[in-house]
Design an enzyme around this catalytic site. Structure first.
Site, PDB file in Angstrom:
ATOM      1  N   LYS A 189     -28.083 -23.112  27.656  1.00  0.00           N
ATOM      2  CA  LYS A 189     -28.235 -24.548  27.425  1.00  0.00           C
ATOM      3  C   LYS A 189     -28.233 -25.312  28.741  1.00  0.00           C
ATOM      4  O   LYS A 189     -29.032 -26.230  28.947  1.00  0.00           O
ATOM      5  CB  LYS A 189     -27.109 -25.056  26.512  1.00  0.00           C
ATOM      6  CG  LYS A 189     -27.375 -24.704  25.075  1.00  0.00           C
ATOM      7  CD  LYS A 189     -26.247 -24.951  24.116  1.00  0.00           C
ATOM      8  CE  LYS A 189     -25.466 -26.202  24.301  1.00  0.00           C
ATOM      9  NZ  LYS A 189     -24.541 -26.414  23.148  1.00  0.00           N
ATOM     10  N   ASP A 201     -24.151 -31.074  20.193  1.00  0.00           N
ATOM     11  CA  ASP A 201     -23.903 -30.085  19.163  1.00  0.00           C
ATOM     12  C   ASP A 201     -25.248 -29.839  18.512  1.00  0.00           C
ATOM     13  O   ASP A 201     -26.017 -30.774  18.283  1.00  0.00           O
ATOM     14  CB  ASP A 201     -22.880 -30.573  18.148  1.00  0.00           C
ATOM     15  CG  ASP A 201     -22.398 -29.415  17.274  1.00  0.00           C
ATOM     16  OD1 ASP A 201     -22.317 -28.275  17.787  1.00  0.00           O
ATOM     17  OD2 ASP A 201     -22.135 -29.632  16.085  1.00  0.00           O
ATOM     18  N   TYR A 256     -30.508 -18.221  17.073  1.00  0.00           N
ATOM     19  CA  TYR A 256     -31.384 -17.894  15.944  1.00  0.00           C
ATOM     20  C   TYR A 256     -32.867 -17.870  16.333  1.00  0.00           C
ATOM     21  O   TYR A 256     -33.725 -17.802  15.448  1.00  0.00           O
ATOM     22  CB  TYR A 256     -31.162 -18.909  14.814  1.00  0.00           C
ATOM     23  CG  TYR A 256     -29.760 -18.870  14.234  1.00  0.00           C
ATOM     24  CD1 TYR A 256     -29.428 -17.981  13.210  1.00  0.00           C
ATOM     25  CD2 TYR A 256     -28.759 -19.707  14.731  1.00  0.00           C
ATOM     26  CE1 TYR A 256     -28.142 -17.936  12.694  1.00  0.00           C
ATOM     27  CE2 TYR A 256     -27.464 -19.665  14.215  1.00  0.00           C
ATOM     28  CZ  TYR A 256     -27.164 -18.782  13.197  1.00  0.00           C
ATOM     29  OH  TYR A 256     -25.890 -18.732  12.687  1.00  0.00           O
TER      30      TYR A 256
HETATM   31  P1  ITT Z   1     -21.301 -24.855  23.326  1.00  0.00           P
HETATM   32  O1  ITT Z   1     -20.658 -25.427  22.088  1.00  0.00           O
HETATM   33  O2  ITT Z   1     -20.360 -24.124  24.237  1.00  0.00           O
HETATM   34  O3  ITT Z   1     -22.136 -25.837  24.057  1.00  0.00           O
HETATM   35  P2  ITT Z   1     -22.757 -23.243  21.443  1.00  0.00           P
HETATM   36  O4  ITT Z   1     -23.380 -21.891  21.607  1.00  0.00           O
HETATM   37  O5  ITT Z   1     -21.673 -23.382  20.433  1.00  0.00           O
HETATM   38  O6  ITT Z   1     -22.340 -23.728  22.883  1.00  0.00           O
HETATM   39  P3  ITT Z   1     -24.157 -25.355  19.956  1.00  0.00           P
HETATM   40  O7  ITT Z   1     -22.874 -25.775  19.381  1.00  0.00           O
HETATM   41  O8  ITT Z   1     -25.050 -26.388  20.509  1.00  0.00           O
HETATM   42  O9  ITT Z   1     -23.949 -24.229  21.099  1.00  0.00           O
HETATM   43  O10 ITT Z   1     -25.032 -24.588  18.912  1.00  0.00           O
HETATM   44  C1  ITT Z   1     -24.436 -23.864  17.878  1.00  0.00           C
HETATM   45  C2  ITT Z   1     -25.213 -22.652  17.552  1.00  0.00           C
HETATM   46  O11 ITT Z   1     -26.498 -23.026  17.015  1.00  0.00           O
HETATM   47  C3  ITT Z   1     -25.536 -21.747  18.755  1.00  0.00           C
HETATM   48  O12 ITT Z   1     -24.487 -20.864  19.031  1.00  0.00           O
HETATM   49  C4  ITT Z   1     -26.767 -21.032  18.258  1.00  0.00           C
HETATM   50  O13 ITT Z   1     -26.422 -19.960  17.411  1.00  0.00           O
HETATM   51  C5  ITT Z   1     -27.474 -22.097  17.420  1.00  0.00           C
HETATM   52  N1  ITT Z   1     -28.488 -22.772  18.256  1.00  0.00           N
HETATM   53  C6  ITT Z   1     -28.398 -23.980  18.849  1.00  0.00           C
HETATM   54  N2  ITT Z   1     -29.504 -24.237  19.583  1.00  0.00           N
HETATM   55  C7  ITT Z   1     -30.305 -23.144  19.444  1.00  0.00           C
HETATM   56  C8  ITT Z   1     -31.566 -22.788  19.964  1.00  0.00           C
HETATM   57  O14 ITT Z   1     -32.248 -23.566  20.807  1.00  0.00           O
HETATM   58  N3  ITT Z   1     -32.070 -21.606  19.615  1.00  0.00           N
HETATM   59  C9  ITT Z   1     -31.402 -20.780  18.802  1.00  0.00           C
HETATM   60  N4  ITT Z   1     -30.213 -21.033  18.277  1.00  0.00           N
HETATM   61  C10 ITT Z   1     -29.657 -22.214  18.591  1.00  0.00           C
END
Ligand code: ITT
Length: 191
Positions: free
Chosen positions: A13, A69, A150
């Site tokens: 990210k 998020d 995903y």
């Molecule tokens: P932080 O909270 O530490 O930032 P995280 O991995 O938990 O990192 P998010 O809360 O933004 O990130 O996203 C939650 C989940 O949604 C993430 O772990 C992925 O499984 C999925 N996700 C989010 N954005 C994605 C993307 O661009 N491609 C694929 N899956 C994604």
């Protein structure tokens, strides 16, 4: 140069966001500010969770910051995994999380889904939100090895490849996060 802390340690990210914002702003991660806390994410919406992250940093460090998020919403699963995307199967294991999604969907013909991102920004004593989403569909099995989360099971509308079959440049041009970060970047340019 304006310095902002991005409330994440997710390297994918961080890279995506830095690529979109460019070098007009210095973006620091939680590691960069020596924050190793497990910031609570207990909200029921992406907005609540994003704001929890910035509230935490503002209260503890008094820093200007943003947090996001994101997650995947699948219509046939009533919007799941949604805010539970990272730990849908009970752990952060993406193999298991994807397996669970595919198992729950089974051969349901309704594959409609979307990725969503909400960014909370705290700057100059004000709170702002920026949103991005991209519509698409869930495929039967994994395809491709790029990206994260995903990506191997999501095909954006108008394409025939999953996010994991796209280069980072291609994904960054259309992704939910790119849209939200683009709005954040446009806003920051007005500051
Ligand atoms: P932080 O909270 O530490 O930032 P995280 O991995 O938990 O990192 P998010 O809360 O933004 O990130 O996203 C939650 C989940 O949604 C993430 O772990 C992925 O499984 C999925 N996700 C989010 N954005 C994605 C993307 O661009 N491609 C694929 N899956 C994604």
């Amino acid at each position: 140069m304006l310095e902002l802390v991005f409330a994440t340690n997710n390297a994918h990210k961080l890279e995506e966001v830095q690529a979109i914002v460019g070098n007009a702003f210095t973006i620091k991660s939680l590691n960069d500010i020596d924050c190793h806390d497990d910031i609570p994410e207990t909200g029921k919406t992406f907005e609540e969770n994003a704001q929890q992250k910035t509230d935490y940093l503002v209260n503890k460090y008094g820093l200007y910051c943003f947090g996001d998020d994101s997650g995947l919403e699948i219509d046939a699963l009533n919007g799941e995994p949604g805010v539970y995307s990272a730990r849908y199967s009970g752990s952060r294991n993406m193999e298991k999380n994807i397996d669970l999604v595919l198992e729950k969907l089974g051969d349901n013909p309704n594959r409609k889904a979307r990725f969503k991102t909400v960014i909370s920004l705290y700057l100059n004593e004000k709170q702002h939100f920026f949103e991005g989403s991209i519509e698409g569909r869930i495929v039967d099995g994994r395809r491709g090895s790029d990206g994260f989360g995903y990506d191997p099971i999501f095909i954006p509308e108008g394409y025939d490849r999953t996010f994991a079959e796209m280069s980072a440049v291609e994904k960054n041009a259309i992704s939910h996060r790119a849209i939200a970060v683009g709005k954040l970047a446009d806003f920051l340019k007005t500051i």
